[in-house]
Design a protein around this motif. Structure first.
Motif, PDB file in Angstrom:
ATOM      1  N   VAL A  14      10.474   3.137   3.219  1.00  0.00           N
ATOM      2  CA  VAL A  14      10.186   1.837   3.793  1.00  0.00           C
ATOM      3  C   VAL A  14      10.684   1.745   5.130  1.00  0.00           C
ATOM      4  CG1 VAL A  14      10.531  -0.506   3.686  1.00  0.00           C
ATOM      5  CG2 VAL A  14       9.758   0.703   1.699  1.00  0.00           C
ATOM      6  N   ASP A  15      11.899   2.490   5.518  1.00  0.00           N
ATOM      7  CA  ASP A  15      12.609   2.364   6.862  1.00  0.00           C
ATOM      8  C   ASP A  15      11.690   3.213   7.608  1.00  0.00           C
ATOM      9  OD1 ASP A  15      14.686   0.905   5.877  1.00  0.00           O
ATOM     10  OD2 ASP A  15      16.086   2.404   5.878  1.00  0.00           O
ATOM     11  N   ALA A  16      11.122   4.386   6.983  1.00  0.00           N
ATOM     12  CA  ALA A  16      10.273   5.233   8.033  1.00  0.00           C
ATOM     13  C   ALA A  16       8.841   4.809   8.172  1.00  0.00           C
ATOM     14  CB  ALA A  16      10.166   6.657   7.297  1.00  0.00           C
ATOM     15  N   PHE A  17       8.409   4.129   7.176  1.00  0.00           N
ATOM     16  CA  PHE A  17       6.695   3.911   7.310  1.00  0.00           C
ATOM     17  C   PHE A  17       6.735   2.590   7.108  1.00  0.00           C
ATOM     18  CE2 PHE A  17       6.577   8.401   5.598  1.00  0.00           C
ATOM     19  CZ  PHE A  17       6.237   8.966   6.806  1.00  0.00           C
ATOM     20  N   GLY A  18       7.374   1.532   6.800  1.00  0.00           N
ATOM     21  CA  GLY A  18       7.109  -0.015   6.823  1.00  0.00           C
ATOM     22  C   GLY A  18       6.873  -0.547   5.568  1.00  0.00           C
ATOM     23  N   GLN A  19       6.249   0.385   4.489  1.00  0.00           N
ATOM     24  CA  GLN A  19       5.788  -0.194   3.265  1.00  0.00           C
ATOM     25  C   GLN A  19       5.582   0.967   2.236  1.00  0.00           C
ATOM     26  OE1 GLN A  19       1.819  -0.947   5.198  1.00  0.00           O
ATOM     27  NE2 GLN A  19       0.948   0.269   3.477  1.00  0.00           N
ATOM     28  N   LEU A  20       5.249   0.489   1.012  1.00  0.00           N
ATOM     29  CA  LEU A  20       5.202   1.746  -0.050  1.00  0.00           C
ATOM     30  C   LEU A  20       3.882   1.073  -0.777  1.00  0.00           C
ATOM     31  CD1 LEU A  20       6.067   3.968  -1.699  1.00  0.00           C
ATOM     32  CD2 LEU A  20       7.371   2.271  -3.213  1.00  0.00           C
ATOM     33  N   ASP A  21       3.067   2.041  -1.395  1.00  0.00           N
ATOM     34  CA  ASP A  21       2.110   1.613  -2.063  1.00  0.00           C
ATOM     35  C   ASP A  21       1.841   2.408  -3.196  1.00  0.00           C
ATOM     36  OD1 ASP A  21       0.247   0.181   0.263  1.00  0.00           O
ATOM     37  OD2 ASP A  21       1.049   1.834   1.055  1.00  0.00           O
ATOM     38  N   VAL A  22       2.385   3.620  -3.226  1.00  0.00           N
ATOM     39  CA  VAL A  22       2.119   4.498  -4.504  1.00  0.00           C
ATOM     40  C   VAL A  22       3.531   5.216  -4.831  1.00  0.00           C
ATOM     41  CG1 VAL A  22       1.160   6.545  -5.413  1.00  0.00           C
ATOM     42  CG2 VAL A  22      -0.448   4.978  -4.466  1.00  0.00           C
ATOM     43  N   PHE A  23       3.979   5.310  -5.940  1.00  0.00           N
ATOM     44  CA  PHE A  23       5.080   5.873  -6.357  1.00  0.00           C
ATOM     45  C   PHE A  23       4.739   6.837  -7.544  1.00  0.00           C
ATOM     46  CE2 PHE A  23       9.315   7.008  -8.162  1.00  0.00           C
ATOM     47  CZ  PHE A  23      10.362   6.672  -7.027  1.00  0.00           C
ATOM     48  N   VAL A  24       4.963   8.289  -7.402  1.00  0.00           N
ATOM     49  CA  VAL A  24       4.695   9.185  -8.431  1.00  0.00           C
ATOM     50  C   VAL A  24       5.861   9.781  -9.114  1.00  0.00           C
ATOM     51  CG1 VAL A  24       3.208  11.354  -8.939  1.00  0.00           C
ATOM     52  CG2 VAL A  24       2.504   9.974  -6.976  1.00  0.00           C
ATOM     53  N   PHE A  80       7.219  -3.265  -4.241  1.00  0.00           N
ATOM     54  CA  PHE A  80       6.037  -3.818  -4.290  1.00  0.00           C
ATOM     55  C   PHE A  80       6.124  -5.572  -4.557  1.00  0.00           C
ATOM     56  CE2 PHE A  80       4.490   0.230  -6.771  1.00  0.00           C
ATOM     57  CZ  PHE A  80       4.300   0.733  -5.481  1.00  0.00           C
ATOM     58  N   ILE A  81       6.916  -5.957  -5.378  1.00  0.00           N
ATOM     59  CA  ILE A  81       7.249  -7.278  -5.490  1.00  0.00           C
ATOM     60  C   ILE A  81       7.615  -7.937  -4.413  1.00  0.00           C
ATOM     61  CG2 ILE A  81       8.575  -9.055  -6.771  1.00  0.00           C
ATOM     62  CD1 ILE A  81       8.332  -7.061  -9.371  1.00  0.00           C
ATOM     63  N   LYS A  82       8.529  -7.131  -3.623  1.00  0.00           N
ATOM     64  CA  LYS A  82       9.091  -7.805  -2.147  1.00  0.00           C
ATOM     65  C   LYS A  82       8.031  -8.053  -1.452  1.00  0.00           C
ATOM     66  CE  LYS A  82      13.693  -6.173  -1.936  1.00  0.00           C
ATOM     67  NZ  LYS A  82      14.343  -4.581  -1.587  1.00  0.00           N
ATOM     68  N   GLN A  83       7.087  -6.925  -1.349  1.00  0.00           N
ATOM     69  CA  GLN A  83       5.757  -6.886  -0.261  1.00  0.00           C
ATOM     70  C   GLN A  83       4.844  -7.890  -0.501  1.00  0.00           C
ATOM     71  OE1 GLN A  83       6.154  -1.964   0.395  1.00  0.00           O
ATOM     72  NE2 GLN A  83       4.353  -2.889  -0.619  1.00  0.00           N
ATOM     73  N   ASP A  84       4.761  -8.292  -1.954  1.00  0.00           N
ATOM     74  CA  ASP A  84       3.515  -9.135  -2.401  1.00  0.00           C
ATOM     75  C   ASP A  84       2.349  -8.380  -2.270  1.00  0.00           C
ATOM     76  OD1 ASP A  84       2.450 -11.066  -3.920  1.00  0.00           O
ATOM     77  OD2 ASP A  84       2.520 -12.394  -2.112  1.00  0.00           O
ATOM     78  N   THR A  85       2.300  -6.906  -2.478  1.00  0.00           N
ATOM     79  CA  THR A  85       1.132  -6.374  -2.312  1.00  0.00           C
ATOM     80  C   THR A  85       0.729  -5.295  -3.746  1.00  0.00           C
ATOM     81  OG1 THR A  85       2.360  -4.296  -1.752  1.00  0.00           O
ATOM     82  CG2 THR A  85       1.469  -5.723   0.171  1.00  0.00           C
ATOM     83  N   LYS A  86      -0.489  -4.961  -3.596  1.00  0.00           N
ATOM     84  CA  LYS A  86      -0.955  -4.400  -5.036  1.00  0.00           C
ATOM     85  C   LYS A  86      -0.135  -3.001  -4.931  1.00  0.00           C
ATOM     86  CE  LYS A  86      -4.852  -1.796  -4.743  1.00  0.00           C
ATOM     87  NZ  LYS A  86      -6.115  -1.749  -4.459  1.00  0.00           N
ATOM     88  N   GLY A  87       0.294  -2.392  -6.119  1.00  0.00           N
ATOM     89  CA  GLY A  87       1.156  -1.200  -6.248  1.00  0.00           C
ATOM     90  C   GLY A  87       0.803  -0.106  -7.217  1.00  0.00           C
ATOM     91  N   LYS A  88       0.836   0.992  -7.200  1.00  0.00           N
ATOM     92  CA  LYS A  88       0.490   1.846  -8.104  1.00  0.00           C
ATOM     93  C   LYS A  88       1.736   2.896  -8.512  1.00  0.00           C
ATOM     94  CE  LYS A  88      -4.215   1.469  -7.807  1.00  0.00           C
ATOM     95  NZ  LYS A  88      -5.505   1.851  -8.276  1.00  0.00           N
ATOM     96  N   VAL A  89       2.231   3.020  -9.969  1.00  0.00           N
ATOM     97  CA  VAL A  89       3.160   3.881 -10.242  1.00  0.00           C
ATOM     98  C   VAL A  89       2.268   4.689 -11.030  1.00  0.00           C
ATOM     99  CG1 VAL A  89       5.269   4.222 -11.759  1.00  0.00           C
ATOM    100  CG2 VAL A  89       5.107   2.099 -10.262  1.00  0.00           C
TER     101      VAL A  89
END
Ligand SMILES: NC(=O)C1=CN([C@@H]2O[C@H](COP(=O)(O)OP(=O)(O)OC[C@H]3O[C@@H](n4cnc5c(N)ncnc54)[C@H](O)[C@@H]3O)[C@@H](O)[C@H]2O)C=CC1
Ligand SMILES: CC(=O)C(C)=O
Length: 257
Positions: free
Chosen positions: A74-84, A125-134
């Motif tokens: 998040v520091d590098a790219f500002g957000q997270l969308d997918v965690f594998v 994902f919850i902090k961002q309040d966005t859709k997320g995928k694990v």
């Protein structure tokens, strides 16, 4: 804005193949591994190929490392969308001979690592309040149980079970949790499995255990990282938005469910 994906254990093997494909799909890529040397070399490859990527060293079995991994992303790219949750280790032995260290290590990497990774990703994902995928690495050994891979199989059954329960708990937050279940791919993991298995059988030579497993594949060839990456790419995409809690087999036809 490009989406961001973290892939644990992506310095080599299936994780690297998955990271490569998600990079081609347009994700910014966070490579991660416990092996710094391999990770540095993989990061260089990705950067040379023009993939917007960073690398973070860490141990998935340490909760703090998993939360740090998400923070660095998040520091590098500002957000997270997918965690594998890809990193995993094998143990090859009759279960009668497995010792406490082997058992603890396999469960702490394969199971604890997946739980900690999912906690860290879901928290973001919850902090961002966005859709997320694990997306979790399971296995055909999460559907079937194999001799000599008995406790490894137990870890993958645990990953499948956790995928179901985490998907139920996280659905209200718009987070999907699914798993990919590869069959037999000729990575470093299978080199180790083959090397260990043949030690237990007088009539087996190096390569025989791998060959036996591959001979049982209906489609007649072993799995490539790209085969696994095709499924993970789908699970990471919007096209899989109506799928959660599934542990999907990609094995060329070994285990039928
Ligand atoms: N290769 C195969 O045929 C199959 C593999 N799988 C699963 O797919 C995943 C990837 O497997 P492979 O690429 O074949 O394995 P691999 O052994 O070739 O690569 C695993 C990577 O994870 C890293 N790693 C190991 N422990 C770690 C830790 N504690 N923290 C961070 N990184 C760590 C290793 O350094 C390595 O780069 C694993 O979860 C495995 O159980 C499932 C079914 C079949
Ligand atoms: C490594 C693995 O999961 C199998 C069953 O091949």
């Amino acid at each position: 804005m490009s989406k961001v994906a973290i892939i644990t254990g992506s310095a080599g093997g299936l994780g690297k193949g998955i990271a490569k494909r998600l990079g081609e799909d347009g994700f910014k890529i966070v490579l991660h591994d416990i092996n710094k040397e391999m990770l540095d070399s993989t990061l260089k490859e990705f950067k040379d190929a023009g993939v917007d990527s960073i690398a973070v060293v860490g141990d998935v079995s340490k909760r703090e490392d998993q939360f740090n991994l998400v923070k660095e992303a998040v520091d590098a790219f500002g957000q997270l969308d997918v965690f594998v949750n890809n990193a995993g280790v094998d143990v090859v032995s009759p279960f009668l001979e497995i010792d406490e260290n082997q058992l603890n290590k396999t469960f702490s990497v394969n199971v604890n690592g997946t739980v900690f990774g999912t906690q860290a990703a879901a928290d973001q994902f919850i902090k961002q309040d966005t859709k997320g995928k694990v997306i979790n690495a399971c296995s055909i050994a999460g559907h079937e149980s194999y001799e000599m891979l008995g406790t490894y199989s137990a870890t993958k059954h645990a990953v499948r079970s956790f995928t179901h329960s985490a998907s139920k708990e996280l659905a209200p937050y718009n987070i999907r949790v699914n798993a990919y279940c590869p069959g037999v791919a000729g990575t470093a993991m299978w080199d180790r499995i083959d090397e260990e298995m043949v030690k237990y059988y007088d009539n087996m030579e190096r390569g025989d255990a791998y060959k036996q497993f591959v001979d049982g594949i209906s489609l007649g060839r072993s799995q490539e990282p790209e085969d696994v990456a095709n499924l993970v790419s789908f699970l990471a995409s919007d096209d899989s938005d109506y799928i959660t809690g599934q542990a999907i087999i990609t094995d060329g036809g070994i285990v039928y469910r």
